[in-house]
Each structure stands twice: as structure tokens, then as C-alpha cells.
Scaffold this motif. Structure first.
Motif, short mmCIF file in Angstrom:
data_model
loop_
_atom_site.label_atom_id
_atom_site.label_comp_id
_atom_site.label_asym_id
_atom_site.label_seq_id
_atom_site.Cartn_x
_atom_site.Cartn_y
_atom_site.Cartn_z
N UNK A 1 0.42 -7.81 4.65
CA UNK A 1 0.53 -9.19 5.10
C UNK A 1 1.24 -9.31 6.43
N UNK A 2 2.40 -8.66 6.57
CA UNK A 2 3.14 -8.71 7.83
C UNK A 2 2.38 -7.98 8.94
N UNK A 3 1.64 -6.94 8.58
CA UNK A 3 0.81 -6.25 9.58
C UNK A 3 -0.23 -7.20 10.14
N UNK A 4 -0.89 -7.95 9.25
CA UNK A 4 -1.89 -8.91 9.69
C UNK A 4 -1.27 -9.94 10.65
N UNK A 5 -0.09 -10.40 10.32
CA UNK A 5 0.58 -11.39 11.17
C UNK A 5 0.84 -10.81 12.56
N UNK A 6 1.04 -9.48 12.63
CA UNK A 6 1.25 -8.83 13.92
C UNK A 6 -0.07 -8.41 14.57
N UNK A 7 -1.20 -8.81 13.94
CA UNK A 7 -2.50 -8.51 14.53
C UNK A 7 -3.02 -7.12 14.24
N UNK B 1 4.80 0.22 -12.47
CA UNK B 1 4.56 1.02 -11.27
C UNK B 1 3.49 0.38 -10.40
N UNK B 2 2.42 -0.08 -11.04
CA UNK B 2 1.34 -0.70 -10.27
C UNK B 2 1.79 -1.99 -9.61
N UNK B 3 2.33 -2.92 -10.37
CA UNK B 3 2.65 -4.23 -9.81
C UNK B 3 3.80 -4.16 -8.80
N UNK B 4 4.75 -3.27 -9.02
CA UNK B 4 5.84 -3.13 -8.06
C UNK B 4 5.32 -2.54 -6.74
N UNK B 5 4.56 -1.47 -6.83
CA UNK B 5 4.08 -0.81 -5.63
C UNK B 5 2.98 -1.62 -4.94
N UNK B 6 2.06 -2.19 -5.73
CA UNK B 6 1.00 -3.02 -5.14
C UNK B 6 1.61 -4.25 -4.47
N UNK B 7 2.68 -4.80 -5.06
CA UNK B 7 3.36 -5.93 -4.46
C UNK B 7 3.95 -5.57 -3.11
N UNK B 8 4.61 -4.40 -3.07
CA UNK B 8 5.17 -3.93 -1.80
C UNK B 8 4.06 -3.76 -0.77
N UNK C 1 -3.82 -14.59 10.11
CA UNK C 1 -2.57 -15.22 9.68
C UNK C 1 -2.70 -15.78 8.28
N UNK C 2 -3.82 -16.44 8.01
CA UNK C 2 -4.07 -17.00 6.67
C UNK C 2 -4.10 -15.89 5.62
N UNK C 3 -4.83 -14.81 5.92
CA UNK C 3 -4.92 -13.69 4.98
C UNK C 3 -3.56 -13.03 4.80
N UNK C 4 -2.81 -12.90 5.90
CA UNK C 4 -1.50 -12.27 5.84
C UNK C 4 -0.54 -13.04 4.96
N UNK C 5 -0.50 -14.36 5.12
CA UNK C 5 0.39 -15.19 4.31
C UNK C 5 -0.02 -15.13 2.84
N UNK C 6 -1.34 -15.14 2.59
CA UNK C 6 -1.82 -15.03 1.21
C UNK C 6 -1.39 -13.71 0.58
N UNK C 7 -1.45 -12.62 1.34
CA UNK C 7 -1.05 -11.32 0.81
C UNK C 7 0.45 -11.28 0.53
N UNK D 1 5.20 -1.05 7.72
CA UNK D 1 4.78 0.02 6.82
C UNK D 1 5.69 1.24 6.89
N UNK D 2 6.85 1.11 7.50
CA UNK D 2 7.66 2.29 7.80
C UNK D 2 8.26 2.93 6.55
#
Length: 389
Positions: A245-251, A232-239, A182-188, A153-154
């Protein structure tokens, strides 16, 4: 030098995925390798900034500066919790960001900036405010660094809170819990690809960039307004989905940033759905603190006036936070006026019941009106109307 901007290339995803494999294996076993997680954070920060030597030096200097400010305030507060120490610490924490935002008009100051300086600044200021309020009794240097340099998130958030982040660090999920994360993170992450690299790309390529929208005719600008809002929405929401997602993978359960904002029934509802981590941060640390200060000091007795001034301050600061360009300042003022006007209308409606809330047609009309109010604000934000001023 090949770019390693977060989520801007498949190279970033591949390298990050490889580095996180031991994290995943440990997580599925119900364990966390804290030292390895710290090493991943260091490596990722290095990879993100090494291609820009000036930015790399800036972020190192910035983190040292913030650590000194936070530690100094912590030590001073233990002796005497004086307001002057608190306000001085907050000012010192935001001075680098102030100069970077000023660099739009004074380019020589641009050397101070780096990718994500706004979001790292928010983290430091929040820690100072939590120390002031007694919500944090201590903050070890390694915990502060883990929080401020959390790489998923930096660059653009979402903006987490130290106590929530620290709670996730202390509570290691079981193997079963991590499997779900992990499942939720990959989905995101896959949802992020859909939003940012498919929908946002198509909107930008075939709608926003259409030659038919290039002129300054009323129709072209009106259609551009819709296109830019969707992009703006889809670009930023995608980011944001990538980062979460990666945060979830890191717990780490980084908070959500968007909740169907274009279905908002009013401006207040919108700011509870759009860029929520930023909106709630401004609400808690600018608006609420201003209201509390005014009520405590009794400088203003009219609570509606206090709220109006607080909202004006809140959105004006938000406008300046985006940059010192006129379009951002007008954007902030526009939202302040819209929010204050709605509050006044809502108060009036409670007495006279001219706008029923439970009627489905009224609800649909409210969503339609709010959608256009918001889209016009994004048109201002985009700079497309700069020719008017």
C-alpha cells in the motif's frame, strides 16, 4: 526510546502519512519529486533504526559493504566476465547475513544484524546476478541506494526486482494513473489493518494463547497447528498489504506476496501463492540456476534427478535462511520432500490418470490434503514440536 518498527504502531502510520503528503500532492498532479522521495527514504530509515544505535551503525556499514561489492564486481566484469568474480561477489554479499543467522548459536555475532538484513541482502545478490547475466548494463550508486533502502519493504519484503523497480522509477504515472494507485494503496493499507490488527490479533489472543492449547496432548497440538497457521498468514499478509500500500502511494508497484494460499490444490500451487516474492526469488536464483548449470556442464544427465537435487537445495537453503535452528532446517527438508514427491506423483499420473484434475470433488479433496500438509509444516516451523527432538 519509543519503538518505530515498521507497521508496529499507529505512530508509524501517522508520521509516514504526514511525510508522504507532498508525494501524494505531486502524484495527483502527474509529477514526482525525486529529491523529496529520497529525503523521505533517508528520514524513514533514520527513524526506523535510530532507537537501536547498534542496528543503525550496522545498516550503514552493511550498505557501504554491499555498494563496494556490487561496484567492484561491475568493474571487474567489464574487464573479464569470469565466474570466479561472480561467485566471489555473491559470497561476499551474503557473508553478513550468514553471520547474523549464525548468531542464534553464536550470540556474539548478533551485533552485525539489523531489521530487514535478509531482504536487503536479497536485493544486492539479485543485482549481482543481473549484472552477471547482462540484464543490467550499469547501476548508478543513487539508483542502487534507492532500491536497497526502499523503506516500505525494508524490514520484511515483499522482495522486488531491480529492473521492475527501476522501470517504475523512470515511468512517472499520470495524475489519473496515480489517483488509481493511491486508491489501491489506501485500500491495501486498510486491508492490512483488518488482517494484522483484527483477525491475527483475535486468533493469537483467543485461539493460539488459549490455556486449552498449552499442553502437549495430541488434541492441543493439533488445534495449535490450525491456530498458528491462521495467525502466520493473517499477520504476515497484513504486513505485506501495508508495505504494498505505501509502495503504491510512492508510485512503486511492489509485487503481491499472497494469493489465497490455503486454497492451493497441491504443494507446487501453494508455492505459487504463498510468500510469492520469496518463493519466486529462490526459484529463479537458486533452483533455476542450479538446473541450468547442471544441464550446461552435463554433470548429471537425468533431468528428473537434476530437478530433485535442485528442489532439495532450494528448500534447504530456504530453511537455513530462516535461521540455523533445527526446526527451520526440518521445515525446509519437509517441503523439499513434499515437492519432490508431488513431482513424481504428477509424472506418474500423466501416464496412468489415476487422479483426474477436472473433477470438483477431487479438486476439493486435493485442497483439503494440501491444506493439512502445509499446516503441519507450519507446526514444525513454529517450534511447538521441539520437545520431540
Amino acid at each position: 526510546m519509543i519503538s518505530f518498527i515498521p507497521y508496529a504502531s499507529f505512530r508509524f502510520f501517522i508520521v509516514t502519512g504526514i511525510l508522504l503528503l507532498p508525494v501524494i500532492i505531486a502524484g495527483l498532479s502527474g509529477k514526482r519529486i525525486t529529491l523529496y522521495n529520497d529525503l523521505v527514504a533517508i528520514v524513514m530509515v533514520f527513524l526506523i533504526f535510530y532507537g537501536q544505535p547498534a542496528q543503525f551503525v550496522s545498516i550503514i556499514a552493511f550498505i557501504i559493504w554491499q555498494a563496494v561489492v556490487v561496484k567492484s564486481y561491475f568493474e571487474l566484469k567489464k574487464r573479464n566476465n569470469r565466474s570466479v568474480y561472480f561467485y566471489t561477489a555473491v559470497i561476499l554479499a551474503i557473508i553478513p547475513l550468514f553471520f547474523v543467522k549464525l548468531s542464534a548459536d553464536v550470540p556474539v555475532l548478533g551485533f552485525l544484524g539489523f531489521l530487514g538484513i535478509s531482504y536487503v541482502s536479497f536485493r544486492s545478490v539479485e543485482v549481482i546476478m543481473d549484472l552477471r547475466d547482462g540484464l543490467i548494463n550499469e547501476i548508478p550508486l543513487n539508483h542502487f541506494l534507492r532500491f536497497t533502502l526502499f523503506f516500505p519493504t525494508i524490514s520484511s519484503g515483499p522482495i522486488d526486482r531491480y529492473r521492475r523497480f527501476e522501470s517504475d522509477l523512470k515511468q512517472v504515472p499520470s495524475g489519473k494513473e496515480y489517483k488509481e494507485l493511491l486508491y489501491l494503496g489506501i485500500n491495501k493499507i486498510f486491508q492490512g489493518f483488518l488482517y494484522k490488527y483484527i483477525i491475527a490479533y483475535l486468533v493469537h489472543q483467543y485461539w493460539m494463547s488459549s490455556p486449552a492449547l498449552a499442553s502437549n496432548s495430541f488434541f492441543s497440538i493439533w488445534m495449535y497447528m490450525y491456530a498458528y497457521s491462521m495467525y502466520l498468514f493473517f499477520d504476515f499478509a497484513g504486513y505485506s498489504q501495508f508495505a504494498i500500500g505505501f509502495s503504491y502511494i510512492m508510485g512503486i508497484r511492489t509485487p503481491e506476496n499472497f494469493n489465497k494460499p490455503f486454497l492451493s490444490r497441491n504443494i507446487k500451487d501453494f508455492w505459487n501463492r504463498w510468500h510469492m516474492s520469496l518463493s519466486f526469488w529462490f526459484r529463479d536464483f537458486i533452483y533455476m540456476r542450479f538446473v541450468y548449470l547442471m544441464i550446461k556442464k552435463k554433470w548429471i544427465k537425468d533431468r528428473y534427478l537434476i530437478s530433485d537435487i535442485g528442489l532439495a537445495l532450494n528448500f534447504l537453503v530456504m530453511g537455513f535462511w530462516h535461521g540455523f535452528l533445527l526446526q527451520y532446517i526440518i521445515y525446509g527438508i519437509y517441503h523439499a520432500v513434499a515437492f519432490i514427491s508431488f513431482n513424481r506423483f504428477e509424472h506418474f499420473n500423466k501416464k496412468h490418470h489415476i487422479w483426474p484434475k477436472n473433477n470438483k470433488w477431487i479438486h476439493a479433496l486435493s485442497v483439503l490434503i494440501t491444506f493439512h500438509v502445509i499446516c503441519f509444516s507450519f507446526l514444525i516451523f513454529s517450534g511447538r514440536l521441539n520437545f520431540l527432538w
